[in-house]
Design an enzyme around this catalytic site. Structure first.
Site, PDB file in Angstrom:
ATOM      1  N   SER A   1       0.792  -1.281  -0.104  1.00  0.00           N
ATOM      2  CA  SER A   1       0.011  -0.102  -0.049  1.00  0.00           C
ATOM      3  C   SER A   1       0.868   1.183   0.050  1.00  0.00           C
ATOM      4  O   SER A   1       1.625   1.609  -0.761  1.00  0.00           O
ATOM      5  CB  SER A   1      -1.089   0.070   1.117  1.00  0.00           C
ATOM      6  OG  SER A   1      -2.136  -0.951   0.895  1.00  0.00           O
TER       7      SER A   1
ATOM      8  N   HIS B   1      -5.568  -7.335  -1.484  1.00  0.00           N
ATOM      9  CA  HIS B   1      -4.992  -6.331  -1.288  1.00  0.00           C
ATOM     10  C   HIS B   1      -3.620  -6.693  -0.548  1.00  0.00           C
ATOM     11  O   HIS B   1      -2.776  -6.058  -0.136  1.00  0.00           O
ATOM     12  CB  HIS B   1      -5.507  -5.114  -0.726  1.00  0.00           C
ATOM     13  CG  HIS B   1      -4.698  -3.895  -0.078  1.00  0.00           C
ATOM     14  ND1 HIS B   1      -4.332  -3.131  -1.150  1.00  0.00           N
ATOM     15  CD2 HIS B   1      -4.305  -3.369   1.193  1.00  0.00           C
ATOM     16  CE1 HIS B   1      -3.684  -1.678  -0.653  1.00  0.00           C
ATOM     17  NE2 HIS B   1      -3.722  -2.208   0.488  1.00  0.00           N
TER      18      HIS B   1
ATOM     19  N   ASP C   1      -7.578  -7.257  -5.682  1.00  0.00           N
ATOM     20  CA  ASP C   1      -7.555  -5.848  -4.943  1.00  0.00           C
ATOM     21  C   ASP C   1      -8.101  -4.820  -5.717  1.00  0.00           C
ATOM     22  O   ASP C   1      -7.996  -4.888  -7.209  1.00  0.00           O
ATOM     23  CB  ASP C   1      -6.299  -5.490  -4.587  1.00  0.00           C
ATOM     24  CG  ASP C   1      -6.187  -4.201  -3.962  1.00  0.00           C
ATOM     25  OD1 ASP C   1      -7.140  -3.517  -3.421  1.00  0.00           O
ATOM     26  OD2 ASP C   1      -5.044  -3.534  -3.920  1.00  0.00           O
TER      27      ASP C   1
END
Length: 702
Positions: free
Chosen positions: A188, A457, A399
Site C-alpha cells: 500500500s 490487497h 484488489d
C-alpha cells in the site's frame, strides 16, 4: 546482636536483589534487553521447532523530542549457518500513512496469527523462515512508536531520514547484522515509503563517512503499492467494468464517466511534465481522481433486501462484501482479535514497551499530518533505483484500491534502463509454485511485475506460503521451464529447496548449451532443507548461553537461601536469649531494680502463650516488627497513619497506558474517504465515504 541482625538484613536484601533473574540481556549485550520470552499462547499453541527468537521494543532516535520507533524482530533459531537465509534481513513496512506494521506481523508475513482467545497461533507461511524479519512502526506516532505532540512528520524525505536513523540505532543493537543482505518489503502506502528509504540508503552508501559500513541493499518488494496515485485512480472505472461490477445501465454511469475523463486530463498533464525538476501541483492533488472509487462503491451498493454486511463491495477484495459505508474497513475479520491483543498490558510488557501507549491500527493524527505536499510521488524515483536495485511489484488480483491494472499502466509509461515500459508486456511467464499455477510474471531490466491469483490487497494474508516464495524470486532462486517453443514457466519450490537449473518439458536429445548458465552455484549440491534439529551457530550460542546463566542464577539463589537461614537463626537465637527475669537490672546502675507491675506480668504471660502458638517464621517476623526500646509496649500505629498508607497506595496506582489524547483531533470512529492502507481503512480519519466532498481535503492514504 543488634548490629549482627542489621548486617544480616542488609546482606539479605542486597543478595536478593542480585539474585532476581534479570531480563535476559540486561548485561553488556544491548540486544538482550529487547528479548521477548513470552506471549499469550506461545507455549501452548506454538511447536517448539517453530518458535522464533524474538526481540521487540522502542528504540530512541531523538531524545530532544522523545521520538522512539517500535520494532518487532523474528529470527529462526533452526536456520543453518551455510543457508542463504542466515545472512538476510527483511524490513517490513505497512502503509497508511500512519498504519502499524503489526498488521504485517500478526495478519500477514509474521510467524503468528491471533485467535478468538486473543492468543498466538502458528502461521506456516511465515517469512521468518526465509530470513530475519523486522517489523517497524513508522512514521513517528504510528502504532507503538512515539513522539512529542506536534512533532509529526509531513514529507517523504523526512520519513527516510528518520528511518535511516532507526537503522543506525538498530545496528548498534545488532552489530553482527550490518553485513547482512537487506530487503525491504511492504504494501500500500509503503509503495511511497520504500523507494524513498532505498534512495536514501544508496545516497548514504555513495558518501560513507569514516567508520560507516555500506548497507547491502539487495531488492525491494512492493505489494499492491500506492506508487503513482492519479494513475492508480484512473484504473478504477476500467477495473469495475472488466470485472462486471458495473455497466452502462447504472443510473450514475454518466457522472462516473465524466469524472474519469477529468482524471484522464489530469494524468495527461502530469505525463507531459513528468521529467520536470519542479513539483507539479496537479500531481500533489489527487482528490478528484481518488473520489472516483468512493462514487463507484456508492453507485454499486446493493439495497435490494441484502443483509447489512453484504451491501457494499469490499475495496480490498472485490469477491467479498461488507456493510455500507465500510466497504472493507471490517476486513480482515481477525483484526478484532489483534486490537485487544496488542492493547493487553501483559502483551505490552512482553514487548518491552517503555512508553505504554494504546495501540491503534491506524493513527488519524499521523495520517493527517503526513500530507507529502513537498515530495514527488515515488514513481519518479524508480528509474534511478532500477539502475542499482532489482524491484518486484506484486499485486493481489482481487484488489481494487491498488489494483494490478493501475500498476501496469504506470510501468508501461516509465522509462528505465534505456527503454520505455516492458518491450513485450504480453510475454508473460506462468508462475508455478509447488506444482500449482499461482499467477503470472513479466520481467525486464531489473523490474519484475507479478499478478497473483486468488488474493487481495494483502497477498500474504490470503496466500502466506506463496507470498514467501516472492523472496525466492527476489534472490533468483527459481527455474525457467520451457513449456513449448514460445511459452515458459517461472518455477519456485517449497521453502529450503534450491533451484535445479533449466528444465524443459520436452527436452531435445542433446542437452541445451545454455543449461549450465541458468544453474546457480548451489544447484549441484543437495537441496538445502531447513533442519529441524537446528545447526546454526546462533542456535548453538543460545543453547549454550542459557545453561550458564541458569547455573549462575541458581548458585546465587542457593547463597541467598543459606544467608536467609543463617540470618533467621541469629534472629531466633537473639529472641531466645532476651532477658526473662521478672526483676530486671538497670544496665546503668547495678544497685537499682526495675519492678514490673502485676498487669505487666500478666501481659508477659499472655505473650509467652501466644509465642508458643507461633511458628518459627512468625516469631522471626515479630522480631523484625518489635520497636527498639519500647519492648512489648511499642506504640501501636494510629488510624491516621494507616489512612496515609492507603492514600499512598492509591496515589501509586498511576495509569500510563495511553499517550494518544482521546480528543476530537483523533476523531476515532469517524468514517471518511476510502483509504489505501494495508488491509484496512484508516480507522481514525478515512472512514466516512458519505461525506467525501468535505473529507476529500484529507489525503486518501494507503
Amino acid at each position: 546482636m543488634l548490629i549482627s541482625s542489621i548486617y544480616t538484613i542488609c546482606l539479605f536484601i542486597i543478595t536478593s536483589v542480585l539474585a532476581i533473574p534479570p531480563k535476559e540481556g540486561s548485561d553488556s549485550d544491548p540486544a538482550k534487553q529487547y528479548l521477548v520470552t513470552d506471549l499469550p499462547g506461545l507455549h501452548e499453541n506454538i511447536d517448539d521447532d517453530f518458535k522464533p527468537i524474538m526481540y521487540a521494543g522502542q528504540v530512541e532516535l531523538f531524545p530532544e523530542n522523545n521520538t522512539m520507533y517500535f520494532f518487532w524482530k523474528f529470527t529462526d533459531p533452526k536456520k543453518s549457518t551455510d543457508s542463504a537465509y542466515s545472512k538476510r534481513s527483511i524490513f517490513w513496512l505497512n502503509g497508511g500513512p500512519g498504519c502499524s506494521s503489526m498488521d504485517g506481523a500478526l495478519l500477514e508475513t509474521g510467524p503468528f496469527r491471533i485467535n478468538q482467545d486473543e492468543k498466538v497461533v502458528m502461521n506456516n507461511g511465515s517469512w521468518h523462515k526465509a530470513g530475519d524479519v523486522v517489523y517497524v512502526d513508522q512514521p513517528a506516532g504510528t502504532g507503538f512508536s512515539y513522539t512529542d505532540q506536534g512533532k509529526w512528520l509531513h514529507d517523504l524525505p523526512d520519513m527516510a531520514f528518520y528511518f535511516l536513523k532507526f537503522m543506525e540505532k538498530y545496528y548498534e543493537i545488532y552489530p553482527e547484522e550490518i553485513d547482512n543482505d537487506i530487503y525491504f518489503a511492504g504494501e500500500s502506502y509503503a509503495g511511497q515509503y520504500i523507494p524513498y528509504i532505498a534512495d536514501a540508503i544508496l545516497k548514504r552508501n555513495a558518501k560513507l563517512e569514516e567508520g560507516q559500513k555500506k548497507y547491502n541493499l539487495k531488492s525491494l518488494l512492493i505489494g499492491n503499492g500506492w506508487v503513482s496515485p492519479n494513475e492508480q485512480s484512473l484504473s478504477y472505472l476500467p477495473f469495475f467494468i472488466e470485472n462486471k461490477l458495473i455497466d452502462k445501465e447504472n443510473p450514475r454511469w454518466m457522472e462516473l464517466l465524466g469524472d474519469h475523463e477529468k482524471c484522464q486530463r489530469i494524468v495527461d498533464g502530469i505525463d507531459s511534465k513528468f521529467d520536470d525538476k519542479e513539483l507539479n501541483p496537479a500531481e500533489l492533488d489527487s482528490n478528484l481522481c481518488e473520489g472516483i472509487l468512493t462514487k463507484l462503491l456508492s453507485a454499486t451498493v446493493n439495497g435490494d433486501g441484502a443483509d447489512d454486511d453484504q451491501r457494499c463491495i469490499n475495496m480490498y477484495d472485490f469477491t467479498l462484501r461488507d456493510s455500507w459505508p465500510g466497504c472493507g474497513i471490517n476486513w480482515p475479520f481477525e483484526l478484532k482479535y489483534v486490537t485487544p491483543f496488542l492493547r493487553n498490558d501483559e502483551v505490552k510488557h512482553d514487548l518491552n514497551l517503555r512508553v505504554m501507549k494504546t495501540w491503534r491500527e491506524c493513527s488519524g493524527r499521523v495520517g493527517r499530518n503526513f500530507n507529502a505536499q513537498h515530495s514527488f510521488p515515488s514513481v519518479h524515483l524508480l528509474p534511478d533505483l532500477l539502475k542499482q536495485v532489482p524491484i518486484i511489484l506484486f499485486s493481489g488480483m482481487n484488489d481494487i484500491i491498488c489494483n494490478s491494472k493501475g500498476t501496469l499502466q504506470y510501468v508501461l509509461k516509465l522509462n528505465w534502463n534505456g527503454r520505455k515500459g516492458f518491450e513485450n508486456p504480453d510475454a508473460k511467464l506462468d508462475w508455478i509454485h509447488d506444482d500449482k499455477k499461482v499467477g503470472y510474471v513479466i520481467q525486464e531490466r531489473n523490474l519484475t511485475f507479478i499478478d497473483i491469483y486468488n488474493s487481495s490487497h494483502m497477498v500474504p494474508y490470503d496466500l502466506p506460503e506463496v507470498s514467501r516464495a516472492l523472496l525466492e524470486i527476489a534472490t533468483n532462486n527459481y527455474d525457467i521451464r520451457d513449456v513449448d517453443e514460445t511459452n515458459q514457466n517461472l518455477v519456485t519450490y517449497p521453502l529450503g529447496v534450491q533451484k535445479k537449473g533449466k528444465i524443459e518439458v520436452n527436452p531435445p536429445s542433446t542437452p541445451s548449451s545454455n543449461d549450465d548458465s541458468t544453474t546457480s552455484e548451489t544447484s549441484d549440491s543437495q537441496p538445502d532443507t531447513v533442519s529441524s534439529a537446528g545447526t546454526s551457530a546462533e542456535a548453538e550460542t543460545e543453547t549454550e548461553a542459557e545453561p550458564t546463566v541458569n547455573k549462575v542464577a541458581r548458585l546465587i539463589q542457593l547463597a541467598v537461601i543459606l544467608i536467609v537461614i543463617w540470618g533467621l537463626y541469629l534472629l531466633y537465637a537473639s529472641w531466645r536469649a532476651r532477658p526473662s527475669p521478672i526483676m530486671k537490672k538497670n544496665g546503668g546502675n547495678g544497685r537499682k531494680k526495675n519492678v514490673q507491675w502485676a498487669d505487666q506480668l500478666s501481659r508477659f504471660e499472655e505473650e509467652a502463650d501466644a509465642s508458643q502458638l507461633k511458628g518459627f517464621f512468625a516469631k522471626t517476623m515479630d522480631r523484625f516488627r518489635t520497636t527498639e526500646g519500647q519492648g512489648s509496649y511499642a506504640r501501636a500505629q494510629s488510624d491516621d497513619y494507616i489512612d496515609d498508607i492507603e492514600l499512598g497506595e492509591g496515589i501509586g496506582e498511576t495509569q500510563l497506558d495511553d499517550f494518544i489524547i482521546g480528543s476530537d483531533d483523533e476523531r476515532e470512529g469517524e468514517l471518511e474517504q476510502p483509504t489505501h492502507k494495508s488491509g484496512n481503512m484508516d480507522t481514525d480519519t478515512n472512514k466516512n465515504m458519505k461525506n467525501s466532498s468535505n473529507e476529500s481535503k484529507n489525503k486518501n492514504t494507503v
